[in-house]
Design an enzyme around this catalytic site. Structure first.
Site, short mmCIF file in Angstrom:
data_model
loop_
_atom_site.label_atom_id
_atom_site.label_comp_id
_atom_site.label_asym_id
_atom_site.label_seq_id
_atom_site.Cartn_x
_atom_site.Cartn_y
_atom_site.Cartn_z
N SER A 126 0.87 -1.21 -0.01
CA SER A 126 0.07 -0.01 -0.17
C SER A 126 0.96 1.07 -0.17
O SER A 126 1.89 1.24 0.44
CB SER A 126 -0.76 0.09 1.26
OG SER A 126 -1.47 1.22 1.62
N TYR A 151 -2.34 -0.76 11.00
CA TYR A 151 -2.42 -1.45 9.50
C TYR A 151 -1.05 -1.12 8.63
O TYR A 151 -0.64 -1.90 8.20
CB TYR A 151 -3.74 -1.07 8.79
CG TYR A 151 -3.71 -1.20 7.53
CD1 TYR A 151 -4.20 -2.48 7.10
CD2 TYR A 151 -3.51 -0.08 6.69
CE1 TYR A 151 -4.25 -2.73 5.63
CE2 TYR A 151 -3.57 -0.31 5.15
CZ TYR A 151 -4.02 -1.76 4.73
OH TYR A 151 -3.86 -2.05 3.48
N LYS A 155 1.75 -3.51 6.78
CA LYS A 155 2.35 -3.70 5.57
C LYS A 155 4.05 -3.42 5.64
O LYS A 155 4.60 -4.02 4.86
CB LYS A 155 1.64 -2.64 4.47
CG LYS A 155 0.20 -2.84 4.46
CD LYS A 155 -0.13 -4.12 3.54
CE LYS A 155 -1.54 -4.51 3.57
NZ LYS A 155 -1.70 -5.91 3.03
P1 NAD Z 1 -11.13 -6.88 1.03
O1 NAD Z 1 -11.37 -6.85 2.48
O2 NAD Z 1 -12.41 -6.59 0.30
O3 NAD Z 1 -10.59 -8.45 0.89
C1 NAD Z 1 -9.69 -9.24 1.64
C2 NAD Z 1 -10.41 -10.54 1.56
O4 NAD Z 1 -9.44 -11.32 2.35
C3 NAD Z 1 -11.51 -10.44 2.15
O5 NAD Z 1 -12.22 -11.40 1.23
C4 NAD Z 1 -11.38 -11.41 3.42
O6 NAD Z 1 -12.42 -11.93 3.69
C5 NAD Z 1 -10.25 -12.28 3.24
N1 NAD Z 1 -9.34 -12.50 4.32
C6 NAD Z 1 -9.18 -11.60 5.44
N2 NAD Z 1 -8.30 -12.18 6.34
C7 NAD Z 1 -8.17 -13.50 5.95
C8 NAD Z 1 -7.63 -14.78 6.29
N3 NAD Z 1 -6.97 -14.67 7.77
N4 NAD Z 1 -7.54 -15.78 5.87
C9 NAD Z 1 -8.47 -15.90 4.55
N5 NAD Z 1 -9.05 -15.01 4.16
C10 NAD Z 1 -9.05 -13.60 4.78
O7 NAD Z 1 -10.05 -5.98 1.11
P2 NAD Z 1 -9.47 -5.32 -0.54
O8 NAD Z 1 -9.82 -4.04 -0.55
O9 NAD Z 1 -9.65 -6.20 -1.59
O10 NAD Z 1 -7.76 -5.56 -0.27
C11 NAD Z 1 -6.85 -6.49 -0.56
C12 NAD Z 1 -5.55 -6.41 -0.11
O11 NAD Z 1 -5.21 -5.10 -0.68
C13 NAD Z 1 -5.44 -6.48 1.19
O12 NAD Z 1 -3.93 -7.03 1.67
C14 NAD Z 1 -5.45 -4.76 1.45
O13 NAD Z 1 -4.45 -4.63 2.58
C15 NAD Z 1 -4.57 -4.30 0.26
N6 NAD Z 1 -4.82 -2.86 0.04
C16 NAD Z 1 -6.18 -2.44 0.06
C17 NAD Z 1 -6.30 -1.05 -0.58
C18 NAD Z 1 -7.82 -0.62 -0.52
O14 NAD Z 1 -8.11 0.92 -0.39
N7 NAD Z 1 -8.88 -1.51 -0.73
C19 NAD Z 1 -5.19 -0.25 -0.64
C20 NAD Z 1 -4.00 -0.57 -0.62
C21 NAD Z 1 -3.68 -2.34 -0.17
N1 UFG Z 2 -12.61 11.03 3.52
C1 UFG Z 2 -13.84 11.87 3.64
N2 UFG Z 2 -15.03 11.52 4.01
C2 UFG Z 2 -15.32 10.28 4.39
C3 UFG Z 2 -14.39 9.31 3.86
C4 UFG Z 2 -12.84 9.59 3.49
O1 UFG Z 2 -13.61 13.25 3.39
O2 UFG Z 2 -16.35 9.87 4.70
C5 UFG Z 2 -11.40 11.52 2.90
C6 UFG Z 2 -10.39 11.14 3.73
O3 UFG Z 2 -10.28 11.78 4.51
C7 UFG Z 2 -9.26 11.13 2.39
C8 UFG Z 2 -9.93 10.68 1.33
O4 UFG Z 2 -11.17 10.93 1.52
O5 UFG Z 2 -8.79 12.40 2.31
C9 UFG Z 2 -9.69 9.40 1.09
O6 UFG Z 2 -10.07 8.48 2.10
P1 UFG Z 2 -10.33 6.84 2.15
O7 UFG Z 2 -10.62 6.43 3.23
O8 UFG Z 2 -11.16 6.33 0.94
O9 UFG Z 2 -8.86 6.23 1.92
P2 UFG Z 2 -7.43 6.60 2.54
O10 UFG Z 2 -6.22 7.30 1.42
O11 UFG Z 2 -7.73 6.98 3.75
O12 UFG Z 2 -6.98 5.03 2.54
C10 UFG Z 2 -7.11 4.06 1.55
C11 UFG Z 2 -7.44 2.37 2.22
C12 UFG Z 2 -6.26 2.21 2.96
C13 UFG Z 2 -4.96 2.20 1.85
C14 UFG Z 2 -4.83 3.47 1.29
C15 UFG Z 2 -3.59 3.64 0.23
O13 UFG Z 2 -8.20 2.77 3.20
O14 UFG Z 2 -6.31 0.75 3.21
O15 UFG Z 2 -6.13 3.90 0.76
O16 UFG Z 2 -3.98 2.91 -0.84
F1 UFG Z 2 -3.81 1.57 2.56
#
Ligand code: NAD
Ligand code: UFG
Length: 342
Positions: A126, A151, A155
């Protein structure tokens, strides 16, 4: 047809990646404990690709169960490891749950890679690893700052664990993909983001406000050092992001001699403020978003966007989808989801 193990494959990014893998001819085995996803996602994937992926309801913290998957589906060549807990705020309240879930899973995967001779790993990292970068856009060699949440720390630590494991066992190799802000859904609206309860992320909160599930979007801060005072992020379409995983797997499998770990920023290279996102959403959908400016959210960085040049050049990958299209797909998905729930 190479077999790919996808942990967390019924989750948001995982399900979109499974679609792209199957469309590229890979045989996919999903492992997910369904802690943050639904088994119905498999139907969505099947309706898009015409093929139901193999699925095992398994927790990645259980090494024996995971080992059983390698035995059952012999010949797994690569692993894409999505499975993790991902809510920044929740990680502050339940740090031990986050350390155990996100790190024990990585340890199990790395041990099994060595034991089962399945040596290629694509890891979900991330942009949180950069914290608030001093220089923007941020490149892969920017300093890793102290994490602002447990969190984010998982990572950073996971990247270090993988680096050490690969250093010690020269057969192993990894591509760590540092995602910026994935948004939107598959254009078919058959799969998308399924937030658990009240969404933490901006886009699901926006679409739920637009459809009437939420009364008002809170904009967290308008006093940042940005042109309109709201925070800036690099929003990337989830399907563009998913496609990068297919390229990463191909890169690992094609080049048997390439070793070590590589890091890639997956973003568009364009930063947009919260208020700019709302403006585009309103233009695209014609729906006005009721909003209120409130205080900054604890732990948020002010501004971050990617320099994706390295991924563009090395992977031959580019996130080209417009913000308009990303938000259109998010809106179409929200409408489909709400219709299903009624
Ligand atoms: P998500 O929660 O939709 O998907 C994660 C999946 O993993 C879920 O289906 C959950 O049930 C499963 N899971 C969690 N723990 C588990 C375990 N111990 N065993 C088996 N399954 C398990 O999340 P996502 O948004 O698809 O994120 C996927 C990956 O990308 C994660 O590693 C997350 O940290 C990373 N990531 C997400 C974002 C974002 O903004 N969505 C940004 C940066 C990194
Ligand atoms: N925001 C608002 N109102 C809301 C939600 C979010 O103003 O109700 C703002 C936040 O303050 C931020 C921007 O919208 O400035 C984006 O916020 P998100 O919560 O959508 O995303 P973040 O950048 O905080 O974090 C996300 C994921 C993390 C990941 C990161 C980088 O939640 O898991 O992107 O990939 F690590």
């Amino acid at each position: 047809m190479s077999k790919i193990l996808v942990t967390g494959g019924t989750g948001y990014i995982g399900s979109h990646t499974v679609v792209e893998l199957q469309n590229s001819g890979y045989e996919v085995i999903i492992v997910d404990n369904l802690s943050n996803s639904s088994i119905d996602v498999l139907d969505g994937i099947t309706s898009i690709t015409g093929k139901k992926p193999a699925f095992e309801k398994i927790d990645c913290r259980d090494k024996q169960d995971l080992a059983g998957v390698f035995k059952k589906y012999s010949g797994i060549e690569a692993i894409i490891h999505f499975a993790a807990s991902k809510a920044v705020g929740e990680s502050v309240e339940k740090p031990l749950l986050y350390y155990r879930n996100n790190l024990v899973s990585v340890l199990n995967i790395l041990e099994l890679m060595g034991e089962q001779n399945a040596c290629s790993l694509v890891f979900s990292s991330s942009c949180t690893v950069y914290g608030q970068p001093d220089v923007l856009p941020v490149t892969e060699d920017a300093p890793i700052k102290p994490a602002t949440s447990p969190y984010g720390n998982t990572k950073q630590i996971a990247e270090e664990i993988i680096r050490d494991a690969i250093h010690a066992d020269k057969r192993l190799k990894c591509i760590a993909l540092r995602y910026f802000n994935p948004v939107g859904a598959h254009p078919s609206a058959a799969i998308g983001e399924l937030p658990n309860g009240v969404p933490n992320n901006l886009i699901p909160f926006v679409t739920q406000t637009a459809i009437g599930i939420r009364d008002c979007l809170r904009v967290f801060g308008n006093d940042y050092d940005t042109p309109d005072g709201s925070a800036i992020r690099d929003y990337i379409w989830v399907t563009d992001l998913a496609k990068a995983h297919v390229i990463a797997v191909e890169r690992l499998l094609a080049n048997k001699n390439k070793k070590g770990i590589e890091f890639f920023n997956l973003g568009t290279g364009k930063g947009l403020s919260v208020l700019e996102i709302l403006e585009v959403f309103e233009q695209v959908t014609g729906v006005e978003i009721n909003r209120q400016i409130v205080a900054r959210r604890e732990g948020d960085v002010e501004k971050v966007w990617a320099d994706p040049t390295f991924a563009n050049k090395e992977l031959g990958w580019k996130a080209e989808t417009s913000t308009e299209k990303m938000l259109e797909t998010a809106w179409k998905w929200e409408i489909a989801l709400t219709a299903k729930r009624r």
